[in-house]
Scaffold this motif. Structure first.
Motif, short mmCIF file in Angstrom:
data_model
loop_
_atom_site.label_atom_id
_atom_site.label_comp_id
_atom_site.label_asym_id
_atom_site.label_seq_id
_atom_site.Cartn_x
_atom_site.Cartn_y
_atom_site.Cartn_z
N SER A 184 0.84 -1.19 0.00
CA SER A 184 0.00 0.00 0.00
C SER A 184 0.87 1.24 0.00
CB SER A 184 -0.90 0.00 1.24
OG SER A 184 -1.87 1.03 1.16
N ASP A 185 0.28 2.32 -0.45
CA ASP A 185 0.86 3.65 -0.31
C ASP A 185 2.26 3.77 -0.94
OD1 ASP A 185 -1.26 5.10 1.37
OD2 ASP A 185 -0.99 3.20 2.41
N LEU A 186 2.31 3.48 -2.22
CA LEU A 186 3.54 3.64 -3.01
C LEU A 186 3.79 5.11 -3.33
CD1 LEU A 186 5.87 2.32 -4.57
CD2 LEU A 186 4.29 1.98 -6.47
N HIS A 187 2.75 5.85 -3.58
CA HIS A 187 2.79 7.30 -3.77
C HIS A 187 3.80 7.76 -4.82
CE1 HIS A 187 -0.14 8.35 -0.74
NE2 HIS A 187 0.44 7.53 0.12
N GLY A 188 3.88 7.05 -5.93
CA GLY A 188 4.67 7.52 -7.06
C GLY A 188 6.17 7.38 -6.94
N SER A 189 6.66 6.64 -5.97
CA SER A 189 8.11 6.48 -5.80
C SER A 189 8.65 5.40 -6.73
CB SER A 189 8.44 6.11 -4.35
OG SER A 189 9.80 5.75 -4.24
N ALA A 190 9.42 5.81 -7.71
CA ALA A 190 10.03 4.84 -8.62
C ALA A 190 11.06 3.98 -7.88
CB ALA A 190 10.68 5.55 -9.80
N TYR A 191 11.78 4.58 -6.96
CA TYR A 191 12.79 3.85 -6.18
C TYR A 191 12.14 2.69 -5.42
CZ TYR A 191 16.25 2.73 -2.62
OH TYR A 191 17.12 2.06 -1.80
N TYR A 192 11.09 2.98 -4.67
CA TYR A 192 10.45 1.93 -3.87
C TYR A 192 9.62 0.99 -4.72
CZ TYR A 192 12.42 3.88 0.29
OH TYR A 192 13.33 4.29 1.24
N CYS A 193 9.14 1.44 -5.87
CA CYS A 193 8.46 0.54 -6.79
C CYS A 193 9.43 -0.52 -7.31
CB CYS A 193 7.83 1.32 -7.94
SG CYS A 193 6.82 0.31 -9.03
N ARG A 194 10.64 -0.08 -7.70
CA ARG A 194 11.65 -1.04 -8.17
C ARG A 194 12.01 -2.04 -7.06
NH1 ARG A 194 13.53 3.65 -10.65
NH2 ARG A 194 15.04 4.00 -8.99
N LEU A 195 12.18 -1.53 -5.83
CA LEU A 195 12.49 -2.44 -4.71
C LEU A 195 11.35 -3.43 -4.46
CD1 LEU A 195 14.16 -0.42 -1.80
CD2 LEU A 195 15.08 -2.38 -3.03
N SER B 88 3.40 1.29 4.77
CA SER B 88 3.64 1.99 3.51
C SER B 88 4.93 1.54 2.86
CB SER B 88 3.69 3.50 3.75
OG SER B 88 4.05 4.19 2.56
N VAL B 89 4.87 1.35 1.56
CA VAL B 89 6.07 1.02 0.79
C VAL B 89 7.04 2.20 0.79
CG1 VAL B 89 6.96 0.40 -1.49
CG2 VAL B 89 4.85 -0.65 -0.66
N SER B 90 6.54 3.42 0.58
CA SER B 90 7.45 4.54 0.34
C SER B 90 7.45 5.64 1.40
CB SER B 90 7.15 5.19 -1.02
OG SER B 90 5.90 5.86 -0.98
N ILE B 91 6.38 5.80 2.17
CA ILE B 91 6.33 6.88 3.17
C ILE B 91 5.84 6.31 4.50
CG2 ILE B 91 5.49 9.22 3.67
CD1 ILE B 91 4.78 9.53 0.71
N PRO B 92 6.66 5.49 5.17
CA PRO B 92 6.22 4.92 6.45
C PRO B 92 6.09 6.01 7.52
CG PRO B 92 8.52 4.41 6.06
CD PRO B 92 8.02 5.09 4.82
N LYS B 93 5.21 5.77 8.46
CA LYS B 93 4.99 6.72 9.55
C LYS B 93 5.11 6.02 10.89
CE LYS B 93 2.29 9.82 6.71
NZ LYS B 93 1.03 10.50 6.47
N ASN B 94 5.22 6.83 11.93
CA ASN B 94 5.27 6.36 13.31
C ASN B 94 6.49 5.46 13.57
OD1 ASN B 94 4.02 6.60 15.81
ND2 ASN B 94 2.97 4.63 15.62
N GLY B 95 7.59 5.75 12.90
CA GLY B 95 8.83 5.01 13.11
C GLY B 95 8.87 3.63 12.47
N SER B 96 7.88 3.30 11.64
CA SER B 96 7.88 1.98 11.00
C SER B 96 8.81 1.96 9.80
CB SER B 96 6.45 1.59 10.59
OG SER B 96 5.92 2.51 9.66
N CYS B 97 9.13 0.76 9.34
CA CYS B 97 10.00 0.61 8.18
C CYS B 97 9.18 0.64 6.89
CB CYS B 97 10.80 -0.70 8.27
SG CYS B 97 9.81 -2.20 8.17
#
Length: 181
Positions: free
Chosen positions: A7-18, A145-154
């Motif tokens: 969830s929540d890739l938000h247009g990140s090509a870097y995290y999409c590739r990962l 989130s794949v690209s914008i984690p919150k609350n200290g998560s990975c």
């Protein structure tokens, strides 16, 4: 069958590739996206390597392997460039006699649930925070989130295989939480 859930890739090509690298390593049958694929939204900072056009080119060849639901940042204009449907508000899967409801989480969520049956699972993103909670008769799970984690998560995703959910770090592929179906 093995499901990969993100969830929540938000247009990140870097995290999409990962994520796609992990998908190949996982050898998952289907990639379930719980919304917010291309746009970062006005409340979020730009994710690393924000490049929605590149994300489009990475995901479109996999159209037959993707099952997506609509996030609050997904819209009709996004659907015009993606070769797989993203505008369903929710989807329902059956796995080992249980119903799993997929949604983004901005409308249907643990605080505003559907009339779930005993043992149903609500699976959504939106908060960018991984979760595994029992909420009365149903369980609520969130891959984070794949690209914008919150609350200290990975930066994270989940898999479902053999009756077990696994939360994993998208950067390393390492499991950091497990839960039975």
């Amino acid at each position: 069958m093995k499901w990969m859930i993100a969830s929540d890739l938000h247009g990140s090509a870097y995290y999409c590739r990962l994520l796609l690298q992990r998908w190949e390593e996982e050898q998952a049958d289907t990639l379930l996206f719980l919304g917010d694929i291309l746009y970062h939204g006005p409340r979020n900072d730009l994710p690393r390597d924000y490049a929605p056009k590149e994300v489009i080119s990475l995901l479109n060849p996999l159209a037959d392997k993707l099952l997506c639901v609509r996030g609050n940042c997904d819209c009709e204009v996004d659907q015009m460039v993606l070769h797989f449907p993203i505008l369903a508000d929710y989807a329902v899967l059956a796995e080992q006699g249980r119903r799993i409801y997929l949604t983004h989480g901005h409308v249907i969520n643990k605080d505003h649930p559907l009339p779930f049956a005993e043992g149903d699972i609500l699976l959504h993103g939106h908060t960018h925070i991984p979760a595994c909670e029992t909420c009365g008769s149903f369980r609520y799970l969130n891959p984070g989130s794949v690209s914008i984690p919150k609350n200290g998560s990975c930066h994270s995703y989940m898999t479902l295989e053999g009756g077990e959910f696994r939360w994993k770090d998208v950067e390393t592929g390492k499991i950091w939480q497990r839960a039975p179906l």
